[in-house]
Design a protein around this motif. Structure first.
Motif: not given
Length: 113
Positions: A58-66, A78-89
């Motif tokens: 359940n990725l959320n903003l707090e995870h990225l800001l921790d 740094e590396f291509p992934s589904k998680q990067r493209d579909d969740l983080i961006y």
């Protein structure tokens, strides 16, 4: 080949450390991700899937800001992934103002750019 140059053995040892320690594995995971990203896309995809399934389903903003987990997400950029493209961006784009104003988020944006 000397043992200190055997990458597979080093990865195995790092993975054992992760299993022993319950807290603050973020830097170890980031190191593993980066190593796998450079060595094998298949290993990288397996590891990133495992990490996101276990810790960030359940990725959320707090995870990225921790300050600890941001190590992982900087490597994910740094590396291509589904998680990067579909969740983080999308998360970053939808909250860009919050990232810009946050000390960790600001660094994350710099890394992204």
């Amino acid at each position: 080949m000397p043992l200190e140059w055997c990458v597979d053995e080093k990865l195995y040892r790092i993975a054992k450390l992760v299993k022993k320690k319950k807290n603050f594995n973020e830097l170890v995971y980031a190191t593993l991700l980066r190593t796998c990203g450079y060595l094998s896309n298949e290993l990288y995809q397996q590891l990133i899937h495992r990490i996101f399934s276990k810790y960030y389903s359940n990725l959320n903003l707090e995870h990225l800001l921790d300050k600890r987990s941001s190590f992982i997400f900087e490597v994910v950029l740094e590396f291509p992934s589904k998680q990067r493209d579909d969740l983080i961006y999308p998360l970053v784009l939808n909250h860009i103002d919050e990232f810009y104003l946050h000390p960790i988020g600001n660094y994350f944006l710099k890394h992204l750019l």
